[in-house]
Write an enzyme that holds these catalytic residues in place. Sequence first.
Site, PDB file in Angstrom:
ATOM      1  N   TYR A  82      -2.301  -0.391   9.984  1.00 39.35           N
ATOM      2  CA  TYR A  82      -2.528  -0.916   8.634  1.00 39.35           C
ATOM      3  C   TYR A  82      -1.254  -0.780   7.808  1.00 39.35           C
ATOM      4  O   TYR A  82      -0.801  -1.741   7.171  1.00 39.35           O
ATOM      5  CB  TYR A  82      -3.678  -0.170   7.967  1.00 39.35           C
ATOM      6  CG  TYR A  82      -3.804  -0.472   6.488  1.00 39.35           C
ATOM      7  CD1 TYR A  82      -4.213  -1.726   6.049  1.00 39.35           C
ATOM      8  CD2 TYR A  82      -3.504   0.496   5.531  1.00 39.35           C
ATOM      9  CE1 TYR A  82      -4.320  -2.014   4.697  1.00 39.35           C
ATOM     10  CE2 TYR A  82      -3.612   0.216   4.171  1.00 39.35           C
ATOM     11  CZ  TYR A  82      -4.015  -1.033   3.762  1.00 39.35           C
ATOM     12  OH  TYR A  82      -4.110  -1.318   2.423  1.00 39.35           O
ATOM     13  N   SER A  97       0.833  -1.200   0.000  1.00 41.59           N
ATOM     14  CA  SER A  97       0.000   0.000   0.000  1.00 41.59           C
ATOM     15  C   SER A  97       0.868   1.250   0.000  1.00 41.59           C
ATOM     16  O   SER A  97       1.974   1.255   0.559  1.00 41.59           O
ATOM     17  CB  SER A  97      -0.890   0.011   1.252  1.00 41.59           C
ATOM     18  OG  SER A  97      -1.501   1.263   1.444  1.00 41.59           O
TER      19      SER A  97
END
Length: 335
Positions: free
Chosen positions: A152, A127
């Site tokens: 995350y 990501s």
Amino acid sequence: MKILITGTAGFIGNNLAKRLLARGDEVIGIDNLNDYYDVSLKKARLSLIDSNPNFTEARIDLEDRQAVEALFDQHKPNKVVNLAAQAGVRYSIENPYAYIESNIFGFVNILQGCRNHGVEHLVYASSSSVYGANTNMPFSIHNNVDHPLSLYAASKKSNELMAHTYSHLFNIPTTGLRFFTVYGPWGRPDMALFLFTKNILAGKPIDVFNYGKHRRDFTYIDDIVEGVVRTLDKTATPNPDWNSDKPDPATSKAPYQIYNIGNNSPVELMHYIDVLQDCLGKKAEINMLPLQPGDVPDTYADVTDLVKNVNYKPETSVEEGVANFVSWYRDYYNC
């Protein structure tokens, strides 16, 4: 080619499965249909592919070690694309354990499956969030990314480190893809474009964080899928010029590679909203709010290596992509 895709009820995974099935590959799909967002949308995505004779669906959790191992043993995939994960930056502040269970435990089960069954290439989702506190733009895969701002992001950075370890120890070719703000038809309801569209049509205000000063490298789903397919078809190889005195974070002496997949053209959030308003034919009532914990002000992908190695060329403008999303949304929700 027999390809295992995790997250085939998800936004990217479902679009990738459609693309690979269309070119004649056999796809084994894993998804647990969790309720992080609307399960009916996930089922609707699956309905687009589940009648294809080359698609096999497995309803299991990635963190179920025995189930994952049994699936690898039964189907023996040639290649694997790991897209399943607990997503969302802000939700990771509320429920951190979900990220460890899915993104860490689940990923090591995928790595073990690849190790034990001679998988030719593992491609996995990282990501743009891994860039965290970095402010040097555009974000380069050759820069250090050791300052994540959310769990995350930390879980995705951990995936990159875990993949490198398996590439080094077991010679498993792995490619990590840092996705930049993916949007388009069949997208995730927790993402800004979906939330904005829903509220504007309902006459409700939209929450715009960082007082609208965000810039995002919005990347259309078709451009993302094209990048995934091209990297899947180009197996990672060792970098013969890798120097341990000046280590390049994006490559290795092991068969390991990291890429950014982005539009390479950051857009002001307020312009994004203006485009959406034009497509909807309706103005938004806007709540300007401060930067949220875990968020970064700007993202901007340097895709030089992806262009050089697989001839990646994002082609969809925000104007075209948002219009396509609005058309799908109105049709899907009959509004």
